[in-house]
Design a protein around this motif. Structure first.
Motif, PDB file in Angstrom:
ATOM      1  N   GLY A  65      -2.753   0.279  10.477  1.00 49.70           N
ATOM      2  CA  GLY A  65      -2.915  -0.457   9.230  1.00 49.70           C
ATOM      3  C   GLY A  65      -2.336   0.309   8.064  1.00 49.70           C
ATOM      4  N   THR A  66      -2.651  -0.162   6.856  1.00 51.10           N
ATOM      5  CA  THR A  66      -2.229   0.522   5.635  1.00 51.10           C
ATOM      6  C   THR A  66      -3.419   0.591   4.684  1.00 51.10           C
ATOM      7  N   LYS A  67      -3.367   1.526   3.744  1.00 50.20           N
ATOM      8  CA  LYS A  67      -4.464   1.670   2.777  1.00 50.20           C
ATOM      9  C   LYS A  67      -3.918   2.134   1.440  1.00 50.20           C
ATOM     10  N   THR A  68      -4.766   2.199   0.454  1.00 47.68           N
ATOM     11  CA  THR A  68      -4.472   2.607  -0.915  1.00 47.68           C
ATOM     12  C   THR A  68      -3.472   1.636  -1.563  1.00 47.68           C
ATOM     13  N   PRO A  69      -3.984   0.494  -2.060  1.00 50.71           N
ATOM     14  CA  PRO A  69      -3.116  -0.509  -2.672  1.00 50.71           C
ATOM     15  C   PRO A  69      -2.324   0.044  -3.858  1.00 50.71           C
ATOM     16  N   THR A  70      -1.088  -0.439  -3.998  1.00 50.96           N
ATOM     17  CA  THR A  70      -0.256  -0.122  -5.152  1.00 50.96           C
ATOM     18  C   THR A  70      -0.335  -1.309  -6.116  1.00 50.96           C
ATOM     19  N   SER A  71       0.411  -1.260  -7.196  1.00 50.62           N
ATOM     20  CA  SER A  71       0.461  -2.388  -8.137  1.00 50.62           C
ATOM     21  C   SER A  71       1.539  -3.389  -7.745  1.00 50.62           C
ATOM     22  N   HIS A 117       0.838  -1.201   0.000  1.00 54.59           N
ATOM     23  CA  HIS A 117       0.000   0.000   0.000  1.00 54.59           C
ATOM     24  C   HIS A 117       0.871   1.248   0.000  1.00 54.59           C
ATOM     25  N   SER A 118       0.241   2.386  -0.277  1.00 53.32           N
ATOM     26  CA  SER A 118       0.996   3.637  -0.347  1.00 53.32           C
ATOM     27  C   SER A 118       0.819   4.513   0.888  1.00 53.32           C
ATOM     28  N   GLU A 119      -0.133   4.158   1.767  1.00 49.44           N
ATOM     29  CA  GLU A 119      -0.388   4.997   2.942  1.00 49.44           C
ATOM     30  C   GLU A 119      -0.452   4.170   4.218  1.00 49.44           C
TER      31      GLU A 119
END
Length: 110
Positions: free
Chosen positions: A91-97, A79-81
């Motif tokens: 936690g984490t959010k905003t999946p990357t590729s 994720h990017s965040e």
């Protein structure tokens, strides 16, 4: 690229690897207290002047299985965040590729 693993007040880093599909094959073992909530994995790209983060992943300790030996691992999306509550990571959010293959487990005594 290289990976940074942070759990409680401990931190370990892999060696640098080149290429679009790097493989580190490094084992890390941490002795941690039971009150830990989780750990963070960061994937970094080495730069000439400074390094840049490719992605981050928060893994809650409640999601980690117990095992006596290594397994095949699982693919995790980076994720990017980072989600924080004050200074505590939630936690984490905003999946990357980007994805990373990890084999994560609590080692049982032999």
């Amino acid at each position: 690229t290289y990976v940074v693993l942070k759990v409680q007040n401990l931190k370990s880093t892999t060696i640098d690897r080149r290429g679009t599909e790097p493989c580190w094959e490094q084992d890390f073992m941490f002795e941690i207290s039971a009150d830990g909530k989780g750990f963070i994995i960061e994937l970094w790209k080495k730069g000439l002047l400074w390094d840049s983060i490719i992605g981050v992943l928060w893994i809650p300790l409640a999601a980690v299985e117990h095992a006596t030996d290594e397994g095949p691992g699982s693919w995790w999306t980076l994720h990017s965040e980072v989600i924080k509550n004050g200074s505590e990571i939630q936690g984490t959010k905003t999946p990357t590729s980007h994805e990373i293959l990890l084999d994560v487990y609590f080692a049982l005594p032999f």
